[in-house]
Design an enzyme around this catalytic site. Structure first.
Site, PDB file in Angstrom:
ATOM      1  N   ILE A  17       0.885  -1.173   0.000  1.00  0.00           N
ATOM      2  CA  ILE A  17       0.000   0.000   0.000  1.00  0.00           C
ATOM      3  C   ILE A  17       0.915   1.213   0.000  1.00  0.00           C
ATOM      4  O   ILE A  17       1.842   1.310   0.810  1.00  0.00           O
ATOM      5  CB  ILE A  17      -1.015   0.001   1.164  1.00  0.00           C
ATOM      6  N   VAL A  46       1.044   5.563  -0.980  1.00  0.00           N
ATOM      7  CA  VAL A  46       0.391   6.822  -1.359  1.00  0.00           C
ATOM      8  C   VAL A  46       1.470   7.815  -1.760  1.00  0.00           C
ATOM      9  O   VAL A  46       2.510   7.928  -1.079  1.00  0.00           O
ATOM     10  CB  VAL A  46      -0.446   7.386  -0.183  1.00  0.00           C
ATOM     11  N   GLU A  83       2.344  -7.565   7.218  1.00  0.00           N
ATOM     12  CA  GLU A  83       3.559  -7.360   8.015  1.00  0.00           C
ATOM     13  C   GLU A  83       4.007  -5.935   7.776  1.00  0.00           C
ATOM     14  O   GLU A  83       3.875  -5.416   6.666  1.00  0.00           O
ATOM     15  CB  GLU A  83       4.671  -8.306   7.564  1.00  0.00           C
ATOM     16  N   ASN A 134       7.607   1.764  11.410  1.00  0.00           N
ATOM     17  CA  ASN A 134       6.775   2.487  10.440  1.00  0.00           C
ATOM     18  C   ASN A 134       5.505   3.001  11.130  1.00  0.00           C
ATOM     19  O   ASN A 134       4.401   2.462  10.968  1.00  0.00           O
ATOM     20  CB  ASN A 134       6.437   1.588   9.259  1.00  0.00           C
ATOM     21  N   TYR A 181      -3.177   1.098  10.188  1.00  0.00           N
ATOM     22  CA  TYR A 181      -3.758  -0.236  10.369  1.00  0.00           C
ATOM     23  C   TYR A 181      -4.573  -0.310  11.668  1.00  0.00           C
ATOM     24  O   TYR A 181      -5.649  -0.902  11.694  1.00  0.00           O
ATOM     25  CB  TYR A 181      -2.656  -1.302  10.353  1.00  0.00           C
TER      26      TYR A 181
END
Ligand SMILES: CC(C)(COP(=O)(O)OP(=O)(O)OC[C@H]1O[C@@H](n2cnc3c(N)ncnc32)[C@H](O)[C@@H]1OP(=O)(O)O)[C@@H](O)C(=O)NCCC(=O)NCCS
Length: 188
Positions: A85, A87, A119, A124, A131
């Protein structure tokens, strides 16, 4: 791509092999080769066991649209796994990842997946916050899973252990833990 955006509203598109150039361009611009090498990215886009979604933004003019974000999810026998994912840096903080994550979860539900797995690098923080806000919970830690990451940046996702160019790490730097997280999709 099969849709056009307007200046105000990102448009969701299902990405295919034909979209490899714009996905590769987004990764290059962001410094995050989440899809691995270009060959791996092409394989992901072509894989029938994967679904890759993008959000297009633009000025509504011909040729003015850009891929602002993308996410890839893999169908496993009982579960689904978020593979990437990303952006565009200039578009972060606008809810694009939240939107894509919801689309990915819906895709996994359509597959009948019991859980959506991922994972993430332990350091991060933006991704972990994303999440958690989406309802993911911690399943455990994989010690030293990722190569060193010198910048305060994210994360490869499952199967993307290859050190990206901007994450080469100083010689002797410690490897980074992976946090394993999941979202329950059905009551079972
Ligand atoms: C992580 C990433 C995908 C977030 O994308 P984004 O579009 O900026 O995220 P959103 O705007 O949808 O944020 C949704 C929620 O995530 C959390 N979040 C996102 N970025 C955050 C940040 N920098 N700090 C704290 N929380 C953050 C917040 O809870 C936010 O909700 P809020 O805006 O109501 O507070 C983006 O920073 C990115 O592409 N990073 C590089 C690639 C990466 O790390 N991918 C994940 C690998 S596991």
């Amino acid at each position: 791509m099969n849709a056009r955006s307007t200046a105000s509203k990102p448009v969701l598109v299902r990405l295919t092999e034909a979209d490899l150039p714009c996905v590769a361009a987004l990764e290059e611009a962001s410094g995050w080769p989440m899809g691995g090498s270009e060959a791996q990215l092409a394989a992901t886009l072509a894989d029938p066991a994967m679904a890759v979604y993008g959000l297009m933004v633009g000025d509504g003019q011909a040729g003015g649209d850009e891929l602002a974000a993308y996410a890839a999810v893999a169908r496993l026998p009982f579960e689904a796994e978020l593979q990437a994912i990303l952006v565009d840096e200039a578009r972060r903080g606008q809810g694009l990842a939240r939107k894509l994550l919801a689309v990915v979860a819906d895709q996994a539900r359509d597959w009948g997946s019991e859980r959506l797995l991922l994972e993430v690098r332990a350091g991060n923080a933006p991704a972990i916050a994303l999440y958690r806000a989406a309802g993911f919970t911690d399943d455990g830690v994989r010690r030293g899973y990722y190569p060193p990451c010198p910048a305060p940046q994210p994360a490869s996702l499952p199967g993307q252990e290859t050190t990206p160019p901007r994450q080469a790490g100083a010689a002797g730097a410690a490897r980074e833990d992976a946090r394993l997280m999941s979202l329950t999709l059905c009551a079972g």
